[in-house]
Write an enzyme that holds these catalytic residues in place. Structure first.
Site, PDB file in Angstrom:
ATOM      1  N   THR A 125       0.817  -1.216   0.000  1.00 35.83           N
ATOM      2  CA  THR A 125       0.000   0.000   0.000  1.00 35.83           C
ATOM      3  C   THR A 125       0.852   1.268   0.000  1.00 35.83           C
ATOM      4  N   GLU A 126       0.324   2.303  -0.660  1.00 34.09           N
ATOM      5  CA  GLU A 126       0.984   3.611  -0.688  1.00 34.09           C
ATOM      6  C   GLU A 126      -0.016   4.680  -0.278  1.00 34.09           C
ATOM      7  N   TRP A 155       1.054   2.452   5.919  1.00 36.36           N
ATOM      8  CA  TRP A 155       0.357   1.410   6.708  1.00 36.36           C
ATOM      9  C   TRP A 155       1.111   0.094   6.692  1.00 36.36           C
ATOM     10  N   ARG A 267     -25.532 -10.021  34.796  1.00 35.46           N
ATOM     11  CA  ARG A 267     -26.132  -8.695  34.926  1.00 35.46           C
ATOM     12  C   ARG A 267     -27.627  -8.816  35.220  1.00 35.46           C
ATOM     13  N   GLY A 338     -24.253  -2.789  27.722  1.00 35.11           N
ATOM     14  CA  GLY A 338     -24.853  -1.492  28.047  1.00 35.11           C
ATOM     15  C   GLY A 338     -23.763  -0.449  28.254  1.00 35.11           C
ATOM     16  N   GLU A 362      -6.123  -5.710   3.788  1.00 33.76           N
ATOM     17  CA  GLU A 362      -6.117  -6.851   2.864  1.00 33.76           C
ATOM     18  C   GLU A 362      -7.352  -6.869   1.971  1.00 33.76           C
ATOM     19  N   SER A 365     -14.015  -4.358   2.572  1.00 34.34           N
ATOM     20  CA  SER A 365     -15.224  -5.149   2.326  1.00 34.34           C
ATOM     21  C   SER A 365     -15.836  -4.795   0.975  1.00 34.34           C
TER      22      SER A 365
HETATM   23  C1  LIG Z   1     -20.860   7.649  28.578  1.00 40.38           C
HETATM   24  C2  LIG Z   1     -22.122   7.492  29.337  1.00 40.38           C
HETATM   25  C3  LIG Z   1     -22.742   8.591  29.882  1.00 40.38           C
HETATM   26  C4  LIG Z   1     -23.881   8.455  30.643  1.00 40.38           C
HETATM   27  N1  LIG Z   1     -24.442   9.563  31.225  1.00 40.38           N
HETATM   28  C5  LIG Z   1     -25.470   9.419  32.121  1.00 40.38           C
HETATM   29  C6  LIG Z   1     -25.939  10.525  32.861  1.00 40.38           C
HETATM   30  O1  LIG Z   1     -25.485  11.648  32.690  1.00 40.38           O
HETATM   31  N2  LIG Z   1     -26.929  10.314  33.763  1.00 40.38           N
HETATM   32  C7  LIG Z   1     -27.454   9.094  33.977  1.00 40.38           C
HETATM   33  O2  LIG Z   1     -28.332   8.959  34.819  1.00 40.38           O
HETATM   34  N3  LIG Z   1     -27.042   8.011  33.290  1.00 40.38           N
HETATM   35  C8  LIG Z   1     -26.032   8.145  32.350  1.00 40.38           C
HETATM   36  N4  LIG Z   1     -25.577   7.044  31.652  1.00 40.38           N
HETATM   37  C9  LIG Z   1     -26.185   5.740  31.881  1.00 40.38           C
HETATM   38  C10 LIG Z   1     -26.977   5.178  30.682  1.00 40.38           C
HETATM   39  O3  LIG Z   1     -28.212   5.818  30.539  1.00 40.38           O
HETATM   40  C11 LIG Z   1     -27.111   3.663  30.910  1.00 40.38           C
HETATM   41  O4  LIG Z   1     -25.848   3.121  30.636  1.00 40.38           O
HETATM   42  C12 LIG Z   1     -28.178   3.039  30.035  1.00 40.38           C
HETATM   43  O5  LIG Z   1     -29.459   3.392  30.514  1.00 40.38           O
HETATM   44  C13 LIG Z   1     -28.093   1.533  30.000  1.00 40.38           C
HETATM   45  O6  LIG Z   1     -28.057   0.997  31.280  1.00 40.38           O
HETATM   46  P1  LIG Z   1     -26.917  -0.022  31.680  1.00 40.38           P
HETATM   47  O7  LIG Z   1     -25.640   0.479  31.196  1.00 40.38           O
HETATM   48  O8  LIG Z   1     -27.051  -0.331  33.113  1.00 40.38           O
HETATM   49  O9  LIG Z   1     -27.250  -1.318  30.807  1.00 40.38           O
HETATM   50  P2  LIG Z   1     -28.273  -2.453  31.182  1.00 40.38           P
HETATM   51  O10 LIG Z   1     -29.560  -1.885  31.574  1.00 40.38           O
HETATM   52  O11 LIG Z   1     -27.609  -3.422  32.088  1.00 40.38           O
HETATM   53  O12 LIG Z   1     -28.489  -3.135  29.774  1.00 40.38           O
HETATM   54  C14 LIG Z   1     -27.638  -4.182  29.278  1.00 40.38           C
HETATM   55  C15 LIG Z   1     -28.285  -4.758  28.042  1.00 40.38           C
HETATM   56  O13 LIG Z   1     -29.521  -5.373  28.356  1.00 40.38           O
HETATM   57  C16 LIG Z   1     -30.562  -4.842  27.569  1.00 40.38           C
HETATM   58  N5  LIG Z   1     -31.804  -4.783  28.357  1.00 40.38           N
HETATM   59  C17 LIG Z   1     -31.936  -4.344  29.628  1.00 40.38           C
HETATM   60  N6  LIG Z   1     -33.211  -4.456  29.987  1.00 40.38           N
HETATM   61  C18 LIG Z   1     -33.904  -4.938  28.949  1.00 40.38           C
HETATM   62  C19 LIG Z   1     -35.282  -5.285  28.724  1.00 40.38           C
HETATM   63  N7  LIG Z   1     -36.207  -5.139  29.654  1.00 40.38           N
HETATM   64  N8  LIG Z   1     -35.621  -5.780  27.523  1.00 40.38           N
HETATM   65  C20 LIG Z   1     -34.681  -5.944  26.568  1.00 40.38           C
HETATM   66  N9  LIG Z   1     -33.391  -5.637  26.733  1.00 40.38           N
HETATM   67  C21 LIG Z   1     -33.007  -5.153  27.913  1.00 40.38           C
HETATM   68  C22 LIG Z   1     -30.059  -3.476  27.172  1.00 40.38           C
HETATM   69  O14 LIG Z   1     -30.718  -2.985  26.034  1.00 40.38           O
HETATM   70  C23 LIG Z   1     -28.600  -3.706  26.980  1.00 40.38           C
HETATM   71  O15 LIG Z   1     -28.384  -4.245  25.738  1.00 40.38           O
HETATM   72  C24 LIG Z   1     -24.449   7.192  30.838  1.00 40.38           C
HETATM   73  C25 LIG Z   1     -23.834   6.069  30.258  1.00 40.38           C
HETATM   74  C26 LIG Z   1     -22.677   6.216  29.528  1.00 40.38           C
HETATM   75  C27 LIG Z   1     -22.038   4.989  28.943  1.00 40.38           C
HETATM   76  C1  LIG Z   2      -3.534  -0.974  10.521  1.00 33.34           C
HETATM   77  C2  LIG Z   2      -3.284  -1.239   9.074  1.00 33.34           C
HETATM   78  C3  LIG Z   2      -2.305  -2.158   8.723  1.00 33.34           C
HETATM   79  C4  LIG Z   2      -2.029  -2.370   7.375  1.00 33.34           C
HETATM   80  N1  LIG Z   2      -1.004  -3.212   7.049  1.00 33.34           N
HETATM   81  C5  LIG Z   2      -0.596  -3.237   5.747  1.00 33.34           C
HETATM   82  C6  LIG Z   2       0.600  -3.938   5.396  1.00 33.34           C
HETATM   83  O1  LIG Z   2       1.268  -4.553   6.255  1.00 33.34           O
HETATM   84  N2  LIG Z   2       1.011  -3.899   4.117  1.00 33.34           N
HETATM   85  C7  LIG Z   2       0.318  -3.233   3.148  1.00 33.34           C
HETATM   86  O2  LIG Z   2       0.749  -3.220   2.019  1.00 33.34           O
HETATM   87  N3  LIG Z   2      -0.829  -2.569   3.455  1.00 33.34           N
HETATM   88  C8  LIG Z   2      -1.293  -2.562   4.729  1.00 33.34           C
HETATM   89  N4  LIG Z   2      -2.438  -1.865   5.057  1.00 33.34           N
HETATM   90  C9  LIG Z   2      -3.125  -1.137   4.000  1.00 33.34           C
HETATM   91  C10 LIG Z   2      -4.518  -1.662   3.696  1.00 33.34           C
HETATM   92  O3  LIG Z   2      -4.444  -2.842   2.967  1.00 33.34           O
HETATM   93  C11 LIG Z   2      -5.267  -0.531   2.982  1.00 33.34           C
HETATM   94  O4  LIG Z   2      -5.583   0.429   3.958  1.00 33.34           O
HETATM   95  C12 LIG Z   2      -6.496  -1.017   2.275  1.00 33.34           C
HETATM   96  O5  LIG Z   2      -6.161  -1.772   1.163  1.00 33.34           O
HETATM   97  C13 LIG Z   2      -7.414   0.145   1.849  1.00 33.34           C
HETATM   98  O6  LIG Z   2      -6.706   1.131   1.169  1.00 33.34           O
HETATM   99  P1  LIG Z   2      -6.864   2.677   1.588  1.00 33.34           P
HETATM  100  O7  LIG Z   2      -6.656   2.751   3.047  1.00 33.34           O
HETATM  101  O8  LIG Z   2      -5.972   3.475   0.744  1.00 33.34           O
HETATM  102  O9  LIG Z   2      -8.362   3.013   1.284  1.00 33.34           O
HETATM  103  P2  LIG Z   2      -8.975   3.493  -0.123  1.00 33.34           P
HETATM  104  O10 LIG Z   2      -8.550   2.558  -1.179  1.00 33.34           O
HETATM  105  O11 LIG Z   2      -8.734   4.937  -0.288  1.00 33.34           O
HETATM  106  O12 LIG Z   2     -10.507   3.245   0.164  1.00 33.34           O
HETATM  107  C14 LIG Z   2     -11.365   4.226   0.769  1.00 33.34           C
HETATM  108  C15 LIG Z   2     -12.792   3.738   0.641  1.00 33.34           C
HETATM  109  O13 LIG Z   2     -13.158   3.644  -0.746  1.00 33.34           O
HETATM  110  C16 LIG Z   2     -13.634   2.359  -1.038  1.00 33.34           C
HETATM  111  N5  LIG Z   2     -13.217   1.952  -2.370  1.00 33.34           N
HETATM  112  C17 LIG Z   2     -11.997   2.092  -2.936  1.00 33.34           C
HETATM  113  N6  LIG Z   2     -11.983   1.579  -4.168  1.00 33.34           N
HETATM  114  C18 LIG Z   2     -13.229   1.092  -4.397  1.00 33.34           C
HETATM  115  C19 LIG Z   2     -13.863   0.424  -5.474  1.00 33.34           C
HETATM  116  N7  LIG Z   2     -13.204   0.141  -6.603  1.00 33.34           N
HETATM  117  N8  LIG Z   2     -15.157   0.095  -5.364  1.00 33.34           N
HETATM  118  C20 LIG Z   2     -15.846   0.366  -4.223  1.00 33.34           C
HETATM  119  N9  LIG Z   2     -15.305   0.971  -3.162  1.00 33.34           N
HETATM  120  C21 LIG Z   2     -14.007   1.327  -3.251  1.00 33.34           C
HETATM  121  C22 LIG Z   2     -12.997   1.468   0.023  1.00 33.34           C
HETATM  122  O14 LIG Z   2     -13.735   0.286   0.200  1.00 33.34           O
HETATM  123  C23 LIG Z   2     -13.017   2.363   1.219  1.00 33.34           C
HETATM  124  O15 LIG Z   2     -14.276   2.287   1.818  1.00 33.34           O
HETATM  125  C24 LIG Z   2      -2.766  -1.687   6.385  1.00 33.34           C
HETATM  126  C25 LIG Z   2      -3.774  -0.802   6.765  1.00 33.34           C
HETATM  127  C26 LIG Z   2      -4.031  -0.563   8.077  1.00 33.34           C
HETATM  128  C27 LIG Z   2      -5.091   0.419   8.430  1.00 33.34           C
END
Ligand SMILES: Cc1cc2nc3c(=O)[nH]c(=O)nc-3n(C[C@H](O)[C@H](O)[C@H](O)COP(=O)(O)OP(=O)(O)OC[C@H]3O[C@@H](n4cnc5c(N)ncnc54)[C@H](O)[C@@H]3O)c2cc1C
Ligand SMILES: Cc1cc2nc3c(=O)[nH]c(=O)nc-3n(C[C@H](O)[C@H](O)[C@H](O)COP(=O)(O)OP(=O)(O)OC[C@H]3O[C@@H](n4cnc5c(N)ncnc54)[C@H](O)[C@@H]3O)c2cc1C
Lengths: 379, 265
Positions: A125-126, A155, A267, A338, A362, A365
């Site tokens: 890659t370039e 890369w 949980r 959650g 490589e 998608s």
């Molecule tokens: C960065 C961040 C900032 C936040 N800031 C605030 C804030 O400022 N104030 C505050 O009060 N809270 C805050 N929260 C809390 C946030 O609202 C909760 O994380 C959220 O409501 C989910 O609760 P939980 O993490 O306990 O997940 P859980 O309730 O444990 O859920 C775990 C999984 O179970 C699923 N699940 C749970 N119950 C059911 C059900 N009855 N049916 C189907 N699926 C269910 C959920 O969808 C989830 O996939 C924050 C969270 C984050 C990550």
């Molecule tokens: C962590 C990391 C490690 C890597 N290691 C190596 C390595 O060891 N050696 C090496 O040679 N390379 C390496 N790569 C490079 C990697 O293979 C390229 O990043 C990859 O092939 C995509 O090329 P690009 O990043 O230039 O994206 P771009 O080609 O610019 O693609 C940008 C977007 O356009 C889409 N796109 C581009 N062309 C088309 C098309 N014809 N049709 C539809 N969609 C298209 C792509 O799917 C993508 O969503 C690495 C990359 C990363 C991020």
């Protein structure tokens, strides 16, 4: 196709699993957080034969079948996808030499890797040529029995630490595909330098840098095949590595699913474990189903190689399906956790970041679908 | 020096074990198997000793064809030869020791190392029977003088020390209340405890090489051993489920409960 693993395959899986569980995983969060390259772990993987596993026995390697390589790759990625990427990067760089090297080149450039712990990089890659490989600008000018190479690679996994590089460049930019050649660069010749380690979203344990080549002189004897063979060599290399990359996706997704299952059982919300809620159960069921499908698809794409058949189409199915699957599964694993899933105190957000790369490198998608469509619509 | 080790196939300790409906066996569906962890320690110790006192390390396992998996594991770790005693059906500890006795008489090792017990039946008898019937000295529960984090362990130094000329073996034993040191005249039987070593991984090249190492087949009839069990299993049951713990609000309540309920203080 026989879906059962042989005793040997299970033994390989056991060793890789144990190494992933006991050596890789305990360091995964730390290496991710610090973006640290785990040299000792990769060295230890070499002692166990987990590194360079694509090298055949006649060159001192283990001589694993493609299917066995897949089985190992899943475990390594389960341990830490970033580390696994750095491990498999060696294979990616050695494969072009198996594919196109002479006997003498294989002895010189491949065998030493089985004898000693060494790293190598695959430089395709370039900055301006990612998906469009044929658009590469790094140019090699013939000067007697040397090439003089100028350009930049982007890369490049393991680039900072590599002892050897398999570099792709062009002898004539106007010829596009037909102008590309592959050449092996040993050590750090004059004019060759590496850039700073990329600060990446995920797979942060793997080292990724740019390579800069300014009038770098490389012996013509290091060229793999002929001028103009490079594109074919690169594509054949990717046919070989796509099943492994697909298995990386399977490993990451399996890790995410296991965490999600454990968490869902513990949980308690609304008076019972969330694992008893159908909405959560369905997420887990979909994870397991898609992981299983991706694994079988990847195994089949490897089996085709073992049978000496072309696997371009099936390995593109596998890589694309598995990478997209891993992105979904890891996103859902964060969902099951959650708010806790969104925190670095828990392991699943790393897996989501790690999975993203598998949809990109490589062949993205999209590019996999381009390949599939081309194969399906040709003729 | 030639060393013989055992490689029993046991249920993976990470599998979920359930008693079957008849209450005389366990549910085998979906179980995973591995080498008895104590035997794996025995293999490791033998390999370390063989590195210092070159000679064959022979691994023995008794069972159906499936035990090849454990034999191959020992071979992949580095054992040089495997002996498979092909036997289906129940066996008790005496039967196992009788079979091993015959194998030992054939193989004539200088040292036999076995796990102190296997993690399925936890009987802790085979090594003792074997030594007795062979008329050899025995040292059970071999352990290490230093810890498993020590430099010696990192450098794969054996905990069992064979004397010059391979005439004697010194074994540190883990016993109630401390360590006990024994010197035995070879040939002898040693059984391993957990803190003897950390077994190596089977390397990928090791696994591939194991395929071409010799695996010899024997049978109970061929060895002339009557293995009809003298022990019959009448009933298996799961240990009673542990009651969940409780949370106490403060230290005073804790102390009261320890006095009145747990009656430990
Ligand atoms: C960065 C961040 C900032 C936040 N800031 C605030 C804030 O400022 N104030 C505050 O009060 N809270 C805050 N929260 C809390 C946030 O609202 C909760 O994380 C959220 O409501 C989910 O609760 P939980 O993490 O306990 O997940 P859980 O309730 O444990 O859920 C775990 C999984 O179970 C699923 N699940 C749970 N119950 C059911 C059900 N009855 N049916 C189907 N699926 C269910 C959920 O969808 C989830 O996939 C924050 C969270 C984050 C990550
Ligand atoms: C962590 C990391 C490690 C890597 N290691 C190596 C390595 O060891 N050696 C090496 O040679 N390379 C390496 N790569 C490079 C990697 O293979 C390229 O990043 C990859 O092939 C995509 O090329 P690009 O990043 O230039 O994206 P771009 O080609 O610019 O693609 C940008 C977007 O356009 C889409 N796109 C581009 N062309 C088309 C098309 N014809 N049709 C539809 N969609 C298209 C792509 O799917 C993508 O969503 C690495 C990359 C990363 C991020």
């Amino acid at each position: 196709m026989d879906f059962r693993l042989s005793d040997d395959e299970r033994a390989l899986q056991d060793t890789a699993r144990k190494f992933a569980r006991e050596v890789m995983r305990p360091k995964a969060a730390h290496c991710d957080e610090q973006s640290l390259f785990p040299r000792e772990i990769i060295q230890q993987s070499h002692e166990l034969g987990l590194l360079n596993m694509t090298i055949p026995q006649e060159l001192g390697g283990v001589g694993l079948s493609h299917l066995a390589q897949c089985i190992v790759a899943e475990e390594l990625s389960w341990g830490c996808a970033g580390m696994a990427t750095s491990m498999i990067a060696n294979d990616l760089a050695l494969l072009p030499i198996h594919i196109a090297g002479t006997k003498e080149q294989k002895e010189r450039f491949v065998r030493p890797f089985t004898e000693k712990f060494k790293l190598c990089s695959f430089g395709l890659t370039e900055p301006g040529a990612g998906s469009d490989v044929a658009g590469m600008q790094t140019v090699a000018r013939r000067d007697g029995d040397h090439y003089v190479i100028n350009g930049q690679k982007q890369w490049i996994t393991n680039g900072e630490f590599a002892d050897q590089y398999t570099l792709f460049c062009t002898t004539d930019r106007t010829k596009r595909h037909k102008g590309i050649m592959a050449i092996v660069i040993e050590g750090r010749p004059k004019g060759f330098s590496t850039g700073k380690h990329e600060n990446k979203m995920g797979q942060r344990a793997s080292n990724t840098v740019t390579l800069t080549l300014e009038d770098v002189r490389v012996p013509v004897a290091n060229r793999l095949g002929e001028e103009g063979d490079g594109f074919r060599i690169a594509m054949e290399t990717l046919d070989n590595s796509r099943p492994l990359t697909a298995m990386f996706a399977v490993g990451v997704a399996r890790a995410a699913m296991e965490h999600a299952i454990d968490y869902a059982k513990q949980r308690v919300q609304f008076g019972k474990p969330i694992a008893e809620l159908q909405a959560v159960q369905f997420m887990i069921a979909d994870m397991a189903k898609d992981i299983h499908a991706a694994r079988l698809l990847s195994w089949q794409s490897a089996q085709l190689l073992d049978d000496g058949a072309k696997n371009t189409l099936v390995s593109s199915y596998a890589k694309c399906f598995a990478a997209d699957m891993a992105m979904r599964v890891t996103t859902d694993a964060v969902q099951v956790f959650g708010g806790y899933g969104y925190s670095k105190e828990y392991p699943v957000e790393k897996l989501m970041r790690d999975a993203k790369l598998i949809q990109i490198y490589e062949g993205t998608s999209q590019v996999q679908r381009v390949v599939m469509a081309r194969e399906l619509l040709k003729g | 020096m030639k060393i013989l080790v055992t490689a029993k196939r046991v249920e993976d300790p990470e599998s979920k074990i359930k008693v079957d409906a008849a209450g005389k066996g366990i549910v085998k569906d979906g179980l995973k198997y591995k080498i008895n962890p104590f035997d794996e320690i025995a293999v490791e110790e033998a390999l370390r000793l063989a590195a210092k006192h070159p000679g064959d390390v022979v691994a023995v396992s008794i069972g159906g064809k499936e035990v090849h998996e454990q034999l191959r594991h020992a071979l992949a770790m580095g054992a040089t030869k495997a002996v498979w005693v092909n036997h289906e059906g129940p066996l008790d500890q005496m039967g196992v020791a009788r079979l091993l006795q015959k194998i030992v008489e054939k193989e004539k090792p200088d040292l036999v190392i076995l796990g102190k017990q296997s993690i399925d039946d936890d009987q802790n008898q085979v090594g003792q029977y074997l030594a007795e019937w062979l008329g050899w000295g025995q040292a059970t529960f071999a352990s290490k003088a230093d810890s498993l984090d020590s430099e010696n362990e990192k450098n794969k130094v054996p905990g069992v020390i064979v004397g010059d000329g391979a005439k004697t073996v010194d074994v540190i034993r883990e016993v109630d209340g401390g360590l006990n040191r024994l010197r035995l005249t070879l040939p002898a039987v040693v059984t391993t405890d957990l803190r003897l070593n950390q077994p190596r991984y089977a390397s990928l090249p090791g696994i591939m090489k194991a395929k071409s190492k010799p695996l010899e087949e024997q049978t109970a009839q061929g060895l002339g051993v009557d293995v009809a069990p003298k022990i019959t299993v009448t009933k298996l049951s799961m240990p009673p489920a542990r009651k969940a713990g409780i949370k106490v609000p403060d230290v005073a309540t804790l102390v009261t409960k320890l006095k009145t309920e747990a009656k430990v203080v």
